[in-house]
Enzyme design. Structure first.
Site, PDB file in Angstrom:
ATOM      1  N   ARG A  53     -13.140  -8.937   1.671  1.00 49.41           N
ATOM      2  CA  ARG A  53     -11.766  -8.543   1.336  1.00 49.41           C
ATOM      3  C   ARG A  53     -10.844  -9.747   1.530  1.00 49.41           C
ATOM      4  O   ARG A  53     -10.001 -10.053   0.699  1.00 49.41           O
ATOM      5  CB  ARG A  53     -11.285  -7.383   2.239  1.00 49.41           C
ATOM      6  CG  ARG A  53     -12.039  -6.062   2.115  1.00 49.41           C
ATOM      7  CD  ARG A  53     -11.873  -5.426   0.756  1.00 49.41           C
ATOM      8  NE  ARG A  53     -10.472  -5.309   0.358  1.00 49.41           N
ATOM      9  CZ  ARG A  53      -9.603  -4.415   0.862  1.00 49.41           C
ATOM     10  NH1 ARG A  53      -9.997  -3.530   1.744  1.00 49.41           N
ATOM     11  NH2 ARG A  53      -8.346  -4.381   0.457  1.00 49.41           N
TER      12      ARG A  53
ATOM     13  N   GLN B 117      -9.778  -4.008  -3.362  1.00 44.84           N
ATOM     14  CA  GLN B 117     -11.121  -3.599  -2.936  1.00 44.84           C
ATOM     15  C   GLN B 117     -12.137  -3.969  -4.021  1.00 44.84           C
ATOM     16  O   GLN B 117     -13.227  -4.481  -3.740  1.00 44.84           O
ATOM     17  CB  GLN B 117     -11.136  -2.090  -2.674  1.00 44.84           C
ATOM     18  CG  GLN B 117     -12.476  -1.541  -2.193  1.00 44.84           C
ATOM     19  CD  GLN B 117     -12.798  -1.927  -0.751  1.00 44.84           C
ATOM     20  OE1 GLN B 117     -11.963  -1.776   0.129  1.00 44.84           O
ATOM     21  NE2 GLN B 117     -13.990  -2.436  -0.517  1.00 44.84           N
TER      22      GLN B 117
ATOM     23  N   ARG C  78       0.890  -1.169   0.000  1.00 46.81           N
ATOM     24  CA  ARG C  78       0.000   0.000   0.000  1.00 46.81           C
ATOM     25  C   ARG C  78       0.924   1.213   0.000  1.00 46.81           C
ATOM     26  O   ARG C  78       1.701   1.406   0.934  1.00 46.81           O
ATOM     27  CB  ARG C  78      -0.897   0.008   1.238  1.00 46.81           C
ATOM     28  CG  ARG C  78      -1.646   1.322   1.394  1.00 46.81           C
ATOM     29  CD  ARG C  78      -2.740   1.278   2.429  1.00 46.81           C
ATOM     30  NE  ARG C  78      -3.887   0.536   1.935  1.00 46.81           N
ATOM     31  CZ  ARG C  78      -5.086   0.570   2.501  1.00 46.81           C
ATOM     32  NH1 ARG C  78      -5.289   1.305   3.581  1.00 46.81           N
ATOM     33  NH2 ARG C  78      -6.080  -0.120   1.996  1.00 46.81           N
TER      34      ARG C  78
ATOM     35  N   HIS D  61      -7.532   0.993  -6.205  1.00 45.25           N
ATOM     36  CA  HIS D  61      -7.613   0.068  -5.067  1.00 45.25           C
ATOM     37  C   HIS D  61      -8.173  -1.268  -5.587  1.00 45.25           C
ATOM     38  O   HIS D  61      -9.312  -1.634  -5.308  1.00 45.25           O
ATOM     39  CB  HIS D  61      -8.527   0.675  -4.007  1.00 45.25           C
ATOM     40  CG  HIS D  61      -8.386   0.066  -2.646  1.00 45.25           C
ATOM     41  ND1 HIS D  61      -7.566  -1.007  -2.376  1.00 45.25           N
ATOM     42  CD2 HIS D  61      -8.982   0.384  -1.454  1.00 45.25           C
ATOM     43  CE1 HIS D  61      -7.651  -1.312  -1.089  1.00 45.25           C
ATOM     44  NE2 HIS D  61      -8.508  -0.489  -0.510  1.00 45.25           N
TER      45      HIS D  61
ATOM     46  N   CYS E  21     -16.624   0.928   1.135  1.00 41.57           N
ATOM     47  CA  CYS E  21     -15.340   0.247   1.320  1.00 41.57           C
ATOM     48  C   CYS E  21     -14.898   0.278   2.783  1.00 41.57           C
ATOM     49  O   CYS E  21     -14.100  -0.553   3.196  1.00 41.57           O
ATOM     50  CB  CYS E  21     -14.287   0.901   0.440  1.00 41.57           C
ATOM     51  SG  CYS E  21     -14.247   2.703   0.597  1.00 41.57           S
TER      52      CYS E  21
ATOM     53  N   ASP F  67     -18.126   6.525  -0.452  1.00 35.52           N
ATOM     54  CA  ASP F  67     -16.790   6.552   0.161  1.00 35.52           C
ATOM     55  C   ASP F  67     -16.689   7.893   0.902  1.00 35.52           C
ATOM     56  O   ASP F  67     -17.502   8.802   0.666  1.00 35.52           O
ATOM     57  CB  ASP F  67     -15.736   6.442  -0.960  1.00 35.52           C
ATOM     58  CG  ASP F  67     -14.321   6.210  -0.452  1.00 35.52           C
ATOM     59  OD1 ASP F  67     -14.131   6.119   0.782  1.00 35.52           O
ATOM     60  OD2 ASP F  67     -13.396   6.143  -1.289  1.00 35.52           O
TER      61      ASP F  67
HETATM   62  N1   CP Z   1     -11.169  -0.442   2.617  1.00 36.08           N
HETATM   63  C1   CP Z   1      -9.882  -0.423   3.043  1.00 36.08           C
HETATM   64  O1   CP Z   1      -8.938  -0.444   2.250  1.00 36.08           O
HETATM   65  O2   CP Z   1      -9.759  -0.393   4.392  1.00 36.08           O
HETATM   66  P1   CP Z   1      -8.378  -0.212   5.176  1.00 36.08           P
HETATM   67  O3   CP Z   1      -7.846   1.171   4.838  1.00 36.08           O
HETATM   68  O4   CP Z   1      -8.747  -0.353   6.628  1.00 36.08           O
HETATM   69  O5   CP Z   1      -7.439  -1.278   4.712  1.00 36.08           O
END
Ligand code: CP
Length: 386
Positions: free
Chosen positions: A344, A163, A133, A160, A315, A273
């Site tokens: 996820r 996701q 990430r 993402h 998300c 979001d």
């Molecule tokens: N939706 C998501 O990516 O959550 P986190 O930032 O908690 O990983």
């Protein structure tokens, strides 16, 4: 989802549309890395989802854990905080019989004293699979290019994709009666975040109708989260729409972007979001509440306007009673956001088992109800890798 405090630089690699020619999807081997769902065909994405669903059933219904990555190590690079993504990767790796190592912000070299390419090369020789990430999309691309092992994008300022896989799995499990996934509409409400853009990518890839109901200046065609002059953002937005349109040409999907609420009528899935933070540091004088509230808050009235059976998705993390009202998020019939968070893990487990160097399943003497499905799903993945 986690929001970046600063927005992107010019992406060194926007998107390369692969696997397409003359409006037809062509056969292609599965890519080594999972950086962007646009690098995959619809068939490949659905095969990974099938594997995820078969493993979910094997584990949840039968308590059978398919140790497809026995003794393998996953390296997890996080330049930002995470709950869902970190927990999903780590537990999924354990489920598969492997081990995950967590490297938080500032704990390993990443493009500082050592070049990114050198770090990627070394990590690729020590690990079996990696995820990252990152603050900047070019870094996850660089890791993938420099590493001999598969790299999975755990979110960048651009997209993402893991996701997207969890979201698609959630929709596949919750199809409206009598509808196929290709018949469904997903309406994203609000800002053109990387999750919004990612949803446009996956919906258009699969052949769904994708809608963004958002204010002008905050629409995907305005350049999503891209930073630059108005002209640069417009140019970037045009490229993003070209990707979506190309996907639709192949899949039969469609894309609608509007600030008129009429566009969400008939949507099967309403998705939102967070609004906060996206522009705090980089866009002066604009208060997100003034821009989005109340028109773009998902309320039960909005859900019912879309349709009496529309389902809610997010998300997460959510800012309760900003982008979504409690009555929607906590509604046991309408809200899918909790199963979406769990998915996820189930979808990430499938990505790891698809891209990682698999160990033999070794379940000859074991009986479990999902056995035939799991073997068929794995055979399909092997066929796509051949
Ligand atoms: N939706 C998501 O990516 O959550 P986190 O930032 O908690 O990983």
């Amino acid at each position: 989802m986690m929001v970046l405090s600063t927005r992107g630089v010019m992406f060194e690699r926007l998107i390369v549309i692969v696997g397409t020619t003359g409006g037809k999807e062509i056969d292609m081997a599965l890519p080594k890395d999972f950086i962007d769902t646009n690098d995959f065909t619809k068939e490949q994405i659905l095969a990974i989802e099938d594997l995820g669903l078969a493993m979910k059933k094997a584990i949840k219904v039968d308590g059978y854990y398919p140790h497809l990555l026995r003794n393998k190590s996953l390296g997890m690079i996080f330049q930002q905080v995470s709950t869902r993504t970190r927990l999903s990767f780590e537990t999924a790796m354990t489920d598969l019989g492997g081990h995950a190592q967590f490297y938080g912000p500032g704990t390993i070299q990443l493009g500082g004293h050592e070049s990114l390419g050198d770090t990627a090369r070394v990590m690729g020789s020590l690990l079996d699979i990696m995820m990252a990430r990152v603050d900047r999309h070019k870094d996850v691309v660089g890791l993938a290019e420099g590493s001999a092992v598969p790299v999975i994008n755990g979110m960048s300022e651009f997209n993402h994709p893991t996701q997207e896989m969890g979201d698609l799995m959630t929709m596949l499990e919750n199809l409206p009666e009598g509808k196929k996934i290709e018949d469904c509409t997903l309406a994203f409400i609000g800002d053109a975040t990387q999750v919004c853009l990612s949803l446009m990518f996956i919906c258009s890839k699969i052949g769904m109708k994708f809608v963004q109901f958002g204010p002008k200046g905050h629409q995907i065609c305005d350049g999503a989260l891209h930073v630059g002059t108005e002209e640069e953002r417009a140019e970037f937005g045009k490229k993003l729409m070209e990707i979506g349109d190309e996907n639709c040409k192949l899949s039969g999907g469609s894309i609608v972007i509007s600030d008129d609420i009429e566009c969400i009528k008939g949507a099967d899935f309403i998705y939102t979001d967070v609004w906060y933070g996206l522009y705090d540091e980089e866009v002066e004088g604009e208060n997100y509440m003034d821009v989005f509230y109340p028109k773009y808050q998902v309320t039960m009235d909005m859900m019912n306007f879309a349709g009496p059976n529309s389902k809610f998705m997010h998300c997460l993390p959510a800012t309760r009673n900003e982008e979504v009202a409690d009555e929607v998020m906590d509604d046991p019939e309408r809200s899918l956001c909790w199963v979406e968070a769990e998915n996820r893990k189930h979808s990430i487990r499938a990505l790891l088992a698809t891209l990682g160097a698999r160990t033999p399943l070794n379940d000859e003497g074991v009986e479990y109800s999902a056995k035939a499905e799991l073997h068929a799903a794995l055979d399909k993945i092997c066929e796509l890798q051949a």
